[in-house]
Design a protein around this motif. Sequence first.
Motif, PDB file in Angstrom:
ATOM      1  N   PRO A  45      42.843  31.623  31.067  1.00 34.33           N
ATOM      2  CA  PRO A  45      43.433  32.474  32.111  1.00 34.33           C
ATOM      3  C   PRO A  45      43.909  31.646  33.301  1.00 34.33           C
ATOM      4  O   PRO A  45      43.318  30.615  33.643  1.00 34.33           O
ATOM      5  CB  PRO A  45      42.283  33.398  32.503  1.00 34.33           C
ATOM      6  N   LEU A  46      44.977  32.110  33.925  1.00 33.65           N
ATOM      7  CA  LEU A  46      45.441  31.501  35.163  1.00 33.65           C
ATOM      8  C   LEU A  46      44.757  32.187  36.340  1.00 33.65           C
ATOM      9  O   LEU A  46      44.286  31.539  37.269  1.00 33.65           O
ATOM     10  CB  LEU A  46      46.960  31.616  35.259  1.00 33.65           C
ATOM     11  N   ILE A  47      44.698  33.524  36.300  1.00 34.46           N
ATOM     12  CA  ILE A  47      43.993  34.312  37.318  1.00 34.46           C
ATOM     13  C   ILE A  47      42.612  34.671  36.768  1.00 34.46           C
ATOM     14  O   ILE A  47      42.484  35.218  35.678  1.00 34.46           O
ATOM     15  CB  ILE A  47      44.776  35.583  37.684  1.00 34.46           C
ATOM     16  N   TRP A  48      41.577  34.371  37.557  1.00 33.49           N
ATOM     17  CA  TRP A  48      40.183  34.547  37.148  1.00 33.49           C
ATOM     18  C   TRP A  48      39.691  35.956  37.458  1.00 33.49           C
ATOM     19  O   TRP A  48      39.964  36.513  38.526  1.00 33.49           O
ATOM     20  CB  TRP A  48      39.330  33.533  37.903  1.00 33.49           C
ATOM     21  N   LEU A  49      38.942  36.533  36.507  1.00 35.02           N
ATOM     22  CA  LEU A  49      38.288  37.822  36.677  1.00 35.02           C
ATOM     23  C   LEU A  49      36.825  37.652  36.306  1.00 35.02           C
ATOM     24  O   LEU A  49      36.499  37.117  35.236  1.00 35.02           O
ATOM     25  CB  LEU A  49      38.944  38.878  35.790  1.00 35.02           C
ATOM     26  N   SER A  50      35.926  38.104  37.167  1.00 28.32           N
ATOM     27  CA  SER A  50      34.496  37.937  36.935  1.00 28.32           C
ATOM     28  C   SER A  50      34.046  38.643  35.662  1.00 28.32           C
ATOM     29  O   SER A  50      34.454  39.776  35.384  1.00 28.32           O
ATOM     30  CB  SER A  50      33.705  38.482  38.126  1.00 28.32           C
ATOM     31  N   ASP A  51      33.166  37.992  34.911  1.00 26.36           N
ATOM     32  CA  ASP A  51      32.554  38.627  33.735  1.00 26.36           C
ATOM     33  C   ASP A  51      31.688  39.817  34.136  1.00 26.36           C
ATOM     34  O   ASP A  51      31.382  40.672  33.306  1.00 26.36           O
ATOM     35  CB  ASP A  51      31.690  37.614  32.976  1.00 26.36           C
ATOM     36  N   GLN A  52      31.270  39.850  35.411  1.00 27.12           N
ATOM     37  CA  GLN A  52      30.434  40.940  35.899  1.00 27.12           C
ATOM     38  C   GLN A  52      31.223  41.936  36.762  1.00 27.12           C
ATOM     39  O   GLN A  52      30.618  42.729  37.490  1.00 27.12           O
ATOM     40  CB  GLN A  52      29.261  40.370  36.697  1.00 27.12           C
ATOM     41  N   ALA A  53      32.547  41.902  36.669  1.00 24.39           N
ATOM     42  CA  ALA A  53      33.369  42.809  37.468  1.00 24.39           C
ATOM     43  C   ALA A  53      33.003  44.259  37.179  1.00 24.39           C
ATOM     44  O   ALA A  53      32.786  44.653  36.032  1.00 24.39           O
ATOM     45  CB  ALA A  53      34.851  42.576  37.170  1.00 24.39           C
ATOM     46  N   ALA A  54      32.940  45.056  38.255  1.00 18.13           N
ATOM     47  CA  ALA A  54      32.633  46.488  38.144  1.00 18.13           C
ATOM     48  C   ALA A  54      33.862  47.276  38.556  1.00 18.13           C
ATOM     49  O   ALA A  54      34.463  47.006  39.603  1.00 18.13           O
ATOM     50  CB  ALA A  54      31.449  46.842  39.036  1.00 18.13           C
ATOM     51  N   TYR A  55      34.239  48.254  37.726  1.00 14.05           N
ATOM     52  CA  TYR A  55      35.466  49.012  37.952  1.00 14.05           C
ATOM     53  C   TYR A  55      35.093  50.398  38.487  1.00 14.05           C
ATOM     54  O   TYR A  55      35.064  51.385  37.752  1.00 14.05           O
ATOM     55  CB  TYR A  55      36.256  49.099  36.650  1.00 14.05           C
ATOM     56  N   ARG A  56      34.814  50.432  39.796  1.00 16.46           N
ATOM     57  CA  ARG A  56      34.345  51.670  40.431  1.00 16.46           C
ATOM     58  C   ARG A  56      35.295  52.063  41.552  1.00 16.46           C
ATOM     59  O   ARG A  56      35.769  51.219  42.311  1.00 16.46           O
ATOM     60  CB  ARG A  56      32.937  51.484  40.984  1.00 16.46           C
ATOM     61  N   ARG A  57      35.532  53.366  41.661  1.00 13.69           N
ATOM     62  CA  ARG A  57      36.398  53.865  42.718  1.00 13.69           C
ATOM     63  C   ARG A  57      35.779  53.588  44.077  1.00 13.69           C
ATOM     64  O   ARG A  57      34.573  53.751  44.279  1.00 13.69           O
ATOM     65  CB  ARG A  57      36.647  55.366  42.551  1.00 13.69           C
ATOM     66  N   GLY A  58      36.618  53.137  44.993  1.00 12.20           N
ATOM     67  CA  GLY A  58      36.171  52.884  46.344  1.00 12.20           C
ATOM     68  C   GLY A  58      35.495  51.545  46.549  1.00 12.20           C
ATOM     69  O   GLY A  58      35.037  51.256  47.656  1.00 12.20           O
ATOM     70  N   HIS A  59      35.458  50.719  45.497  1.00 10.55           N
ATOM     71  CA  HIS A  59      34.823  49.402  45.588  1.00 10.55           C
ATOM     72  C   HIS A  59      35.790  48.343  45.078  1.00 10.55           C
ATOM     73  O   HIS A  59      36.459  48.538  44.059  1.00 10.55           O
ATOM     74  CB  HIS A  59      33.530  49.357  44.777  1.00 10.55           C
ATOM     75  N   GLY A  60      35.849  47.212  45.755  1.00  4.52           N
ATOM     76  CA  GLY A  60      36.685  46.120  45.300  1.00  4.52           C
ATOM     77  C   GLY A  60      36.179  45.530  43.998  1.00  4.52           C
ATOM     78  O   GLY A  60      34.984  45.594  43.687  1.00  4.52           O
ATOM     79  N   VAL A  61      37.091  44.952  43.224  1.00  2.00           N
ATOM     80  CA  VAL A  61      36.762  44.292  41.963  1.00  2.00           C
ATOM     81  C   VAL A  61      36.744  42.786  42.209  1.00  2.00           C
ATOM     82  O   VAL A  61      37.679  42.230  42.802  1.00  2.00           O
ATOM     83  CB  VAL A  61      37.785  44.642  40.865  1.00  2.00           C
ATOM     84  N   ARG A  62      35.702  42.112  41.746  1.00  2.00           N
ATOM     85  CA  ARG A  62      35.552  40.676  41.982  1.00  2.00           C
ATOM     86  C   ARG A  62      36.496  39.896  41.070  1.00  2.00           C
ATOM     87  O   ARG A  62      36.355  39.883  39.857  1.00  2.00           O
ATOM     88  CB  ARG A  62      34.111  40.236  41.720  1.00  2.00           C
ATOM     89  N   GLY A  63      37.471  39.246  41.686  1.00  2.00           N
ATOM     90  CA  GLY A  63      38.430  38.440  40.952  1.00  2.00           C
ATOM     91  C   GLY A  63      39.833  38.986  41.096  1.00  2.00           C
ATOM     92  O   GLY A  63      40.108  39.898  41.890  1.00  2.00           O
ATOM     93  N   GLY A  64      40.765  38.393  40.348  1.00  2.00           N
ATOM     94  CA  GLY A  64      42.141  38.851  40.400  1.00  2.00           C
ATOM     95  C   GLY A  64      42.842  38.432  41.683  1.00  2.00           C
ATOM     96  O   GLY A  64      42.630  37.335  42.206  1.00  2.00           O
ATOM     97  N   VAL A  65      43.670  39.353  42.201  1.00  2.00           N
ATOM     98  CA  VAL A  65      44.399  39.101  43.444  1.00  2.00           C
ATOM     99  C   VAL A  65      44.259  40.332  44.341  1.00  2.00           C
ATOM    100  O   VAL A  65      45.185  41.162  44.435  1.00  2.00           O
ATOM    101  CB  VAL A  65      45.888  38.790  43.195  1.00  2.00           C
TER     102      VAL A  65
END
Length: 301
Positions: A45-65
Amino acid sequence: MARSHVERLELDELTCWRVRYEACELLISQQGAQILSYQEDQQPPLIWLSDQAAYRRGHGVRGGVPICWPWFGNLQRNPQAVQAMHRHPDTAPAHGLVRSLDWQLLGIDSLDDGIQLDFVFNSATQPLADWPHAAELHLRVRLDGRLHIELNSRNLGDTPLAISQALHSYFAVSDIRQVAVDGLHGCRYLETLEDWQQRQHDGALQFAGETDRIYQGTPAQLSILDRAWQRRIHLHSSGSNSAVLWNPWTDKAQRLSQFAADAWQGMLCIEHANVMDDIRVLHAGEQHRLDLSLWTEPFGH
């Protein structure tokens, strides 16, 4: 016409789109109009996304842009003009107000040489808490063998609007201890880990501990040299004269949410920004565009 494919999907609580163009693949969320990941031609990957990323409304996602707007970082560390835009700067959340809100998808369009996505956020129709101003944000993401990100801010009000902002890009690297960033020689920077002292950088930047620096007067072109993956990531920007470089290293990694204890080894944030002396003041009807283009080439080219 080159091959492209768009798929809508739900990741837990978030609506996302997976976009493929030729050998490139992008994942983007409606919340925050946040690019989550990007990969070219079966490379790492060029853009990193955390293996522990949580996809919840109202909360930021760790990684990406994530998009940090209308301020970057701690609001109280921003220039007074940016602080004055908010009713309660002492209690304002870090990194602004739009990264955990849904943006409107204007369209996904196939082009002769790529594919383009457009998102908009309008604070006149979707007011922001304790930030009583009318502005429109337009994010355009284009794939054409490279990744292009354009963030346009427009003042819809009749009084000046002061903003700081950043494209908080997380880059994937083989091992942070084995990579270097080229292009910062001669730049001034604020060493936030040592009382925000102002210093000047010499040579390429290499990493041997926690890094949190605000570079000023940055050039249009930077690059990440990754010898283990035998590639160079090119970053070309316009509308930005500042950049934040960040890696939490071992101790801080233990305290971060959605972040494995060893994840610091495989990521590096280079956040093209308008911060500190580089904030932007938009007069009535005025707009500002922050652009970033990303691509890789084999190491040594």
